[in-house]
Write a protein that holds these residues in place. Structure first.
Motif, PDB file in Angstrom:
ATOM      1  N   SER A  22     -12.584  -2.760   6.528  1.00 46.08           N
ATOM      2  CA  SER A  22     -12.847  -1.330   6.481  1.00 46.08           C
ATOM      3  C   SER A  22     -11.747  -0.674   5.659  1.00 46.08           C
ATOM      4  O   SER A  22     -10.712  -1.275   5.345  1.00 46.08           O
ATOM      5  CB  SER A  22     -12.904  -0.737   7.894  1.00 46.08           C
ATOM      6  OG  SER A  22     -11.700  -0.983   8.588  1.00 46.08           O
ATOM      7  N   GLN A  23     -11.968   0.582   5.321  1.00 44.59           N
ATOM      8  CA  GLN A  23     -11.069   1.296   4.427  1.00 44.59           C
ATOM      9  C   GLN A  23      -9.648   1.364   4.986  1.00 44.59           C
ATOM     10  O   GLN A  23      -9.440   1.580   6.174  1.00 44.59           O
ATOM     11  CB  GLN A  23     -11.603   2.696   4.183  1.00 44.59           C
ATOM     12  CG  GLN A  23     -10.804   3.493   3.157  1.00 44.59           C
ATOM     13  CD  GLN A  23     -11.452   4.820   2.837  1.00 44.59           C
ATOM     14  OE1 GLN A  23     -12.507   5.136   3.367  1.00 44.59           O
ATOM     15  NE2 GLN A  23     -10.839   5.589   1.955  1.00 44.59           N
ATOM     16  N   GLY A  24      -8.671   1.175   4.093  1.00 48.35           N
ATOM     17  CA  GLY A  24      -7.279   1.288   4.474  1.00 48.35           C
ATOM     18  C   GLY A  24      -6.568  -0.037   4.651  1.00 48.35           C
ATOM     19  O   GLY A  24      -5.338  -0.081   4.612  1.00 48.35           O
ATOM     20  N   LYS A  26      -5.556  -4.054   3.669  1.00 54.93           N
ATOM     21  CA  LYS A  26      -5.300  -4.909   2.519  1.00 54.93           C
ATOM     22  C   LYS A  26      -5.458  -6.360   2.962  1.00 54.93           C
ATOM     23  O   LYS A  26      -5.314  -6.662   4.143  1.00 54.93           O
ATOM     24  CB  LYS A  26      -3.894  -4.681   1.969  1.00 54.93           C
ATOM     25  CG  LYS A  26      -3.627  -3.262   1.486  1.00 54.93           C
ATOM     26  CD  LYS A  26      -2.212  -3.099   1.011  1.00 54.93           C
ATOM     27  CE  LYS A  26      -1.230  -3.030   2.177  1.00 54.93           C
ATOM     28  NZ  LYS A  26      -1.385  -1.825   2.976  1.00 54.93           N
ATOM     29  N   MET A  56      -8.798  -2.550   0.436  1.00 55.11           N
ATOM     30  CA  MET A  56     -10.063  -2.009   0.930  1.00 55.11           C
ATOM     31  C   MET A  56     -10.089  -0.509   0.643  1.00 55.11           C
ATOM     32  O   MET A  56      -9.470   0.288   1.339  1.00 55.11           O
ATOM     33  CB  MET A  56     -10.205  -2.271   2.425  1.00 55.11           C
ATOM     34  CG  MET A  56     -10.203  -3.734   2.819  1.00 55.11           C
ATOM     35  SD  MET A  56     -11.581  -4.689   2.117  1.00 55.11           S
ATOM     36  CE  MET A  56     -12.998  -3.801   2.773  1.00 55.11           C
ATOM     37  N   THR A  57     -10.775  -0.110  -0.424  1.00 53.12           N
ATOM     38  CA  THR A  57     -10.860   1.299  -0.800  1.00 53.12           C
ATOM     39  C   THR A  57     -12.029   2.003  -0.127  1.00 53.12           C
ATOM     40  O   THR A  57     -12.211   3.207  -0.287  1.00 53.12           O
ATOM     41  CB  THR A  57     -10.984   1.430  -2.324  1.00 53.12           C
ATOM     42  OG1 THR A  57     -12.137   0.703  -2.769  1.00 53.12           O
ATOM     43  CG2 THR A  57      -9.740   0.866  -3.000  1.00 53.12           C
ATOM     44  N   GLY A  58     -12.831   1.252   0.595  1.00 52.23           N
ATOM     45  CA  GLY A  58     -13.942   1.805   1.356  1.00 52.23           C
ATOM     46  C   GLY A  58     -14.392   0.774   2.370  1.00 52.23           C
ATOM     47  O   GLY A  58     -13.964  -0.378   2.340  1.00 52.23           O
ATOM     48  N   ASP A  59     -15.223   1.189   3.306  1.00 51.97           N
ATOM     49  CA  ASP A  59     -15.759   0.224   4.256  1.00 51.97           C
ATOM     50  C   ASP A  59     -16.622  -0.794   3.523  1.00 51.97           C
ATOM     51  O   ASP A  59     -17.558  -0.426   2.800  1.00 51.97           O
ATOM     52  CB  ASP A  59     -16.601   0.945   5.323  1.00 51.97           C
ATOM     53  CG  ASP A  59     -15.736   1.818   6.222  1.00 51.97           C
ATOM     54  OD1 ASP A  59     -14.511   1.598   6.238  1.00 51.97           O
ATOM     55  OD2 ASP A  59     -16.287   2.710   6.879  1.00 51.97           O
ATOM     56  N   SER A  62     -13.803  -3.585  -1.787  1.00 51.10           N
ATOM     57  CA  SER A  62     -12.396  -3.750  -2.154  1.00 51.10           C
ATOM     58  C   SER A  62     -12.238  -3.903  -3.661  1.00 51.10           C
ATOM     59  O   SER A  62     -13.168  -4.322  -4.363  1.00 51.10           O
ATOM     60  CB  SER A  62     -11.786  -4.980  -1.452  1.00 51.10           C
ATOM     61  OG  SER A  62     -12.277  -6.182  -2.018  1.00 51.10           O
TER      62      SER A  62
END
Length: 205
Positions: A22-24, A26, A56-59, A62
């Motif tokens: 998920s976002q956030g 690495k 991970m730039t979004g759910d 990446s």
């Protein structure tokens, strides 16, 4: 192949949950591949080592960067005291990539990805003569291209994953720079080939 299927079956039985895709987050991973082939009197060996880091730039999405090396050896197998040829290539480079994760089970993800490899290095061409003399030439060699593949990501706990992946579309331009000329070769592969398959271990944080 039977061992690979058994490994996948054991991974599917894992009971650990996983929420790091998920976002956030690495994750770091990497691929080590070894290929060998034979054509008439020639044998080729290729070793690829490509560690990578992804963000991970979004759910379920990446962007990342792989960096590493490719070592190749092209050797003519001949009788003793006969002419021969050995080509050794060492390439270093990077491969920007994007990756998607689609859940197909509680702990299994389908994971297509695309990457753009950029490799730079050199080739040493050694030719042995019948009189036990050798002629050695070294020249620059670059490669760039486009890869599109897919993989299956299996959860191994709260942080670790194992991915089996294969390149399905592979387009590569190979540039060999000699003293007086430049040789450019293009290669395009499409389909499922075990020579383009590999395993990688990932760690999310």
């Amino acid at each position: 192949m039977k061992k690979l299927l058994l490994l996948f079956s054991l991974l599917l039985l894992s009971q650990a949950g996983f929420s790091q895709i998920s976002q956030g987050y690495k994750y770091v991973s990497g691929t080590v591949m070894y290929n060998t082939d034979r054509f008439e009197t020639y044998r080729t060996h290729q070793v690829t080592v490509m560690p990578e880091i992804n963000f991970m730039t979004g759910d379920y999405f990446s962007i990342g960067l792989a960096a590493g090396l490719v070592h190749e050896k092209y050797q003519q197998e001949v009788m003793a005291n006969s002419p021969y040829q050995i080509k050794t290539t060492n390439l270093y480079g990077i491969a920007p990539k994007i990756k998607f994760f689609t859940p197909v089970g509680e702990k299994v993800y389908f994971s297509p990805e695309v990457s753009v490899p950029l490799l730079f290095g050199s080739t040493t061409d050694t030719q042995g003569l019948a009189n036990n003399q050798e002629s050695t030439t070294t020249y620059d060699r670059n490669r760039w291209g486009f890869n599109a593949g897919m993989g299956l990501v299996f959860v191994l706990g709260d942080r670790f994953t194992l991915e089996a992946k294969m390149a399905v579309i592979n387009y590569m331009v190979d540039v060999q720079k000699f003293d007086s000329e430049e040789l450019v070769e293009e290669e395009f592969d499409f389909g499922f080939d075990l020579n383009n398959a590999g395993l990688s271990v990932g760690y999310f944080f």
